[in-house]
Design a protein around this motif. Structure first.
Motif, PDB file in Angstrom:
ATOM      1  N   SER A  59       0.832  -1.201   0.000  1.00 47.30           N
ATOM      2  CA  SER A  59       0.000   0.000   0.000  1.00 47.30           C
ATOM      3  C   SER A  59       0.870   1.256   0.000  1.00 47.30           C
ATOM      4  N   ALA A  60       0.244   2.386  -0.311  1.00 47.61           N
ATOM      5  CA  ALA A  60       0.953   3.670  -0.293  1.00 47.61           C
ATOM      6  C   ALA A  60       1.456   3.971   1.115  1.00 47.61           C
ATOM      7  N   GLU A  61       0.663   3.593   2.119  1.00 48.49           N
ATOM      8  CA  GLU A  61       1.073   3.815   3.517  1.00 48.49           C
ATOM      9  C   GLU A  61       2.302   2.974   3.859  1.00 48.49           C
ATOM     10  N   ASP A  62       2.322   1.723   3.355  1.00 46.75           N
ATOM     11  CA  ASP A  62       3.490   0.861   3.578  1.00 46.75           C
ATOM     12  C   ASP A  62       4.744   1.503   2.983  1.00 46.75           C
ATOM     13  N   LEU A  63       4.607   2.004   1.764  1.00 49.93           N
ATOM     14  CA  LEU A  63       5.761   2.592   1.076  1.00 49.93           C
ATOM     15  C   LEU A  63       6.249   3.841   1.797  1.00 49.93           C
ATOM     16  N   GLU A  64       5.327   4.668   2.271  1.00 51.20           N
ATOM     17  CA  GLU A  64       5.722   5.872   3.001  1.00 51.20           C
ATOM     18  C   GLU A  64       6.468   5.504   4.284  1.00 51.20           C
ATOM     19  N   MET A  65       5.920   4.532   5.009  1.00 56.34           N
ATOM     20  CA  MET A  65       6.579   4.081   6.236  1.00 56.34           C
ATOM     21  C   MET A  65       7.987   3.591   5.943  1.00 56.34           C
ATOM     22  N   TRP A  66       8.134   2.814   4.860  1.00 56.84           N
ATOM     23  CA  TRP A  66       9.437   2.245   4.532  1.00 56.84           C
ATOM     24  C   TRP A  66      10.415   3.330   4.064  1.00 56.84           C
ATOM     25  N   ALA A  67       9.907   4.305   3.327  1.00 60.09           N
ATOM     26  CA  ALA A  67      10.769   5.415   2.889  1.00 60.09           C
ATOM     27  C   ALA A  67      11.297   6.174   4.097  1.00 60.09           C
ATOM     28  N   ILE A  68      10.451   6.354   5.101  1.00 61.93           N
ATOM     29  CA  ILE A  68      10.885   7.030   6.330  1.00 61.93           C
ATOM     30  C   ILE A  68      11.892   6.170   7.084  1.00 61.93           C
ATOM     31  N   TYR A  69      11.614   4.873   7.179  1.00 61.17           N
ATOM     32  CA  TYR A  69      12.541   3.973   7.869  1.00 61.17           C
ATOM     33  C   TYR A  69      13.916   3.970   7.191  1.00 61.17           C
ATOM     34  N   LEU A  70      13.924   3.960   5.856  1.00 62.59           N
ATOM     35  CA  LEU A  70      15.201   3.979   5.139  1.00 62.59           C
ATOM     36  C   LEU A  70      16.000   5.225   5.482  1.00 62.59           C
ATOM     37  N   LYS A  71      15.287   6.354   5.676  1.00 63.33           N
ATOM     38  CA  LYS A  71      15.971   7.573   6.112  1.00 63.33           C
ATOM     39  C   LYS A  71      16.525   7.399   7.519  1.00 63.33           C
ATOM     40  N   PHE A  72      15.712   6.808   8.392  1.00 61.17           N
ATOM     41  CA  PHE A  72      16.160   6.570   9.766  1.00 61.17           C
ATOM     42  C   PHE A  72      17.452   5.741   9.778  1.00 61.17           C
ATOM     43  N   SER A  73      17.431   4.640   9.038  1.00 63.71           N
ATOM     44  CA  SER A  73      18.531   3.674   9.108  1.00 63.71           C
ATOM     45  C   SER A  73      19.758   4.105   8.319  1.00 63.71           C
ATOM     46  N   SER A  74      19.622   5.132   7.461  1.00 66.54           N
ATOM     47  CA  SER A  74      20.779   5.574   6.671  1.00 66.54           C
ATOM     48  C   SER A  74      21.702   6.486   7.473  1.00 66.54           C
ATOM     49  N   GLY A  75      21.189   6.992   8.607  1.00 68.22           N
ATOM     50  CA  GLY A  75      22.008   7.886   9.416  1.00 68.22           C
ATOM     51  C   GLY A  75      22.894   7.135  10.384  1.00 68.22           C
ATOM     52  N   TYR A  76      23.905   7.823  10.872  1.00 65.02           N
ATOM     53  CA  TYR A  76      24.803   7.235  11.860  1.00 65.02           C
ATOM     54  C   TYR A  76      24.281   7.550  13.262  1.00 65.02           C
ATOM     55  N   LYS A  77      24.660   6.714  14.208  1.00 62.76           N
ATOM     56  CA  LYS A  77      24.200   6.889  15.580  1.00 62.76           C
ATOM     57  C   LYS A  77      24.577   8.270  16.106  1.00 62.76           C
ATOM     58  N   PHE A  78      23.619   8.926  16.763  1.00 56.52           N
ATOM     59  CA  PHE A  78      23.783  10.249  17.364  1.00 56.52           C
ATOM     60  C   PHE A  78      24.019  11.345  16.323  1.00 56.52           C
TER      61      PHE A  78
END
Length: 688
Positions: free
Chosen positions: A168-187
């Motif tokens: 779903s579009a909601e699934d894709l939005e959630m995953w796009a946000i998660y990918l942003k979360f996980s692409s960053g370094y700690k702190f």
């Protein structure tokens, strides 16, 4: 026998009481510590584990850029932004937070790859994904003949387009946000969304921060350009958030305290002055609990935006000159034999300080979508592209002859063409008689320069005979030219400057070409440095486009106090005896102000007393249309013009280059058409 007397104690009663008191206090302390350790120990341990003290460095806006009259050229536009800082959250915690955030904002998913979507499908459908692995493959895995990564790859390969379409579009939005979360370094703060963040999104996220650990709302920025594309190729670019630090300079920036996703200057002025433009980051100490929830925040340092640059360029003058170039290029394109003409360059410089007053370049390109011709900024071409410039270099040839002692002021040479064995007859554009050095410049005698070069090389000229030259002749002349700025980098405060191309041949005929500007190539900026060196009497000034570095003042477009003023720098001084430079000055003045001078008709009657030299060079075309000509592109004519004014006390020096101005024998005067209008405009604007 008498009883022995009982001995009295040596310790007074008070001292005994003191010892007893100390003993009692220590006993109480030990009992209390034991009580705390046994009864409250676990509570204190949990409290200690509950908190984590982290300092986060938040980026600040870059410094601004002003023109020489303090008009803002480059500024920062504030933008609403939603960020995420990973405080050590697990994947599940990040997914939960991403799901909550996806319900509050609209996140663009256009940049998600098919692989991203397949990873999400496996996460959402673990049982179906597992079913894609055969029993045989499972046995191989148990036998350690396949690894986890092998099985995962098989799952990825077997996901069908139909299955992906179920997301779903909601699934894709959630995953796009998660990918942003996980692409960053700690702190390290990561931008989740900073484009088109609505006031409603900003407000609702701000209201729900407590339920989304690591998420925050802040003000981000982007570069804005008050004059659109004017001088844009010189101002440079800053990396985007997605790019972060350039890979080729990663260690350099990390060693200076940058975060990996920091935006930095990646070209031209933004890159050259990164150290002063980037500013000092704000520091926020954040205390979080074990779950990553923010318990307390404290601002350690507010940070400070980068320092501002004040340029030497007057944007009003820059715009006026760019308009001249555009108008003349479009006009010239309507004349015959200009099918290859597509660019022109102008540099104005203060010959006494090296301050670049204007560096303008325009190029005609074909729009890949519409097929229509359009004008494009190419100011950068003034330092990155080089061309044969023709007779404009003859002032350097004369002064090299003086320095080598092969000619002296007043030396006369007959302008009869010369013929070297196995070389075509080389001559001036017409027979000019017997000339001295001054008139050789005025009338632009090629032959005078040829004989000067032959004498420098200790050659013995005889008609149609071989010409023996000393093996270091090319080096002598090139080293001398470099002392004026020709064939060497000028030292301008911009990266990636070209030094030009040196022809590989050592044939006598090519030596003749070298001394009349038809062999080696030079950039417009080199030509401007060369004419400035002659104009100021022999000092090669380092060109600079930054005038001052200033401290920033927030919430105003006014420049702050001067932090550093860029001082004029003399790179070298021409080794010339008194009177040598005067001879060149006389010749250059006659070029513009005496009948017969090659620029006289074009500048007759002007009030600002110009002096300088014209140039025409026959060159081989090597522009964007070259592939259609095969191995041998047609010969074209490059036109140049160097001048300074007023001739008695120069305040401005100019270099004009119009590559591939025309084909054939009919000179279209492109260098004069542009150069005359530019000089008129400069002095008119100065007066007004």
């Amino acid at each position: 026998m008498e009883k022995k007397k009982k001995k009295k104690s040596h310790f007074p009663i008070r001292l005994n009481l003191l010892f007893f008191s100390v003993f009692l206090l220590f006993s109480i302390l030990i009992l209390r510590l034991g009580f705390v350790q046994i009864v409250y120990g676990e509570n204190f341990k949990r409290e200690l584990e509950r908190k984590e003290d982290i300092t986060i460095h938040n980026p600040v806006p870059r410094g601004k850029m002003f023109d020489s009259n303090f008009k803002v050229i480059v500024d920062n536009v504030p933008k609403r932004a939603i960020t995420y800082t990973n405080m050590g959250a697990s994947q599940k915690e990040m997914l939960d937070t991403a799901e909550k955030l996806a319900k509050l904002i609209v996140k663009n998913t256009d940049k998600m790859t098919e692989r991203d979507k397949k990873d999400l499908w496996i996460l959402k459908n673990p049982e179906k994904a597992e079913a894609k692995i055969t029993k045989k493959e499972t046995e191989l895995f148990k036998a350690k003949k396949l690894k986890d990564s092998d099985l995962y790859k098989l799952k990825i390969e077997r996901i069908t387009p139909e299955e992906l379409s179920q997301l779903s579009a909601e699934d894709l939005e959630m995953w796009a946000i998660y990918l942003k979360f996980s692409s960053g370094y700690k702190f390290t703060q990561q931008i989740v969304k900073n484009e088109d963040v609505t006031p409603e999104e900003f407000a609702i996220v701000s209201e729900n921060l407590q339920s989304m650990p690591g998420v925050d709302t802040t003000t981000d920025w982007e570069r804005s350009y008050a004059f659109n594309q004017t001088l844009k190729s010189i101002l440079g670019n800053v990396t985007k958030t997605e790019e972060g630090l350039p890979a080729d300079r990663l260690d350099y920036f990390l060693s200076r305290g940058y975060n990996r996703n920091d935006r930095v200057g990646k070209s031209q002025l933004e890159l050259q002055y990164e150290d002063v433009l980037h500013g000092y980051k704000s520091k926020v100490k954040t205390i979080t609990d074990k779950e990553g929830n923010v318990v307390e925040t404290e601002v350690v340092s507010d940070g400070k935006r980068g320092k501002d640059l004040v340029l030497t360029v007057d944007m009003d003058l820059q715009i006026a000159i760019e308009k001249i170039i555009e108008e003349e290029l479009w006009g010239l394109k309507q004349t015959p034999n200009t099918s290859l003409l597509d660019r022109a360059y102008v540099v104005l410089m203060d010959p006494k300080s090296g301050a670049v007053l204007t560096m303008a370049g325009k190029r005609i390109v074909k729009n890949s979508e519409t097929g229509q011709l359009e004008m494009q900024d190419d100011a950068l071409g003034t330092i990155t592209t080089t061309y044969n410039v023709g007779s404009a270099v003859k002032g350097a040839t004369i002064l090299t002859g003086f320095k080598q002692g092969v000619i002296k002021p007043g030396t006369r040479i007959n302008d009869t063409g010369i013929k070297i064995a196995d070389t075509p007859l080389k001559k001036s554009y017409s027979y000019l008689g017997t000339l001295n050095d001054v008139d050789a410049l005025k009338l632009s005698s090629n032959v005078y320069m040829f004989h000067t070069a032959i004498r420098i090389g200790k050659g013995n000229y005889q008609y149609d005979k071989p010409l023996g030259l000393a093996p270091n002749t090319f080096e002598i002349i090139r080293n001398s030219f470099a002392s004026f700025g020709l064939g060497s980098r000028t030292g301008i405060d911009l990266p990636n400057e070209s030094s030009g191309l040196k022809g590989p041949s050592r044939l006598p005929g090519h030596l003749m070409d070298l001394v009349i500007g038809q062999y080696d190539t030079y950039s417009p900026m080199q030509l401007a440095q060369y004419i400035s060196t002659i104009a100021n009497g022999g000092k090669r000034m380092k060109p600079h486009i930054v005038k001052e570095i200033r401290e920033p003042i927030d919430d105003t477009d006014e420049p702050g106090p001067v932090f550093q003023e860029i001082q004029p720098t003399v790179l070298n001084t021409i080794d010339a005896e008194p009177g040598w430079m005067d001879r060149v000055h006389q010749g250059f003045k006659k070029v513009f102000q005496e009948p017969g001078g090659t620029a006289y008709k074009r500048f007759q009657g002007v009030s600002y007393s110009p002096a300088g030299k014209t140039g025409t060079a026959e060159a081989f075309y090597d522009g964007p249309e070259r592939p259609r000509f095969g191995k041998e592109p047609p010969p074209v004519m490059n036109l140049s013009l160097v001048t300074y004014a007023p001739s008695s006390n120069p305040e401005v020096a100019m270099a004009v280059i119009v590559p591939w101005a025309y084909q054939g024998t009919t000179d279209n005067g492109a260098n004069f058409r542009i150069g005359r209008r530019v000089m008129d405009t400069y002095f008119e604007m100065k007066k007004n």
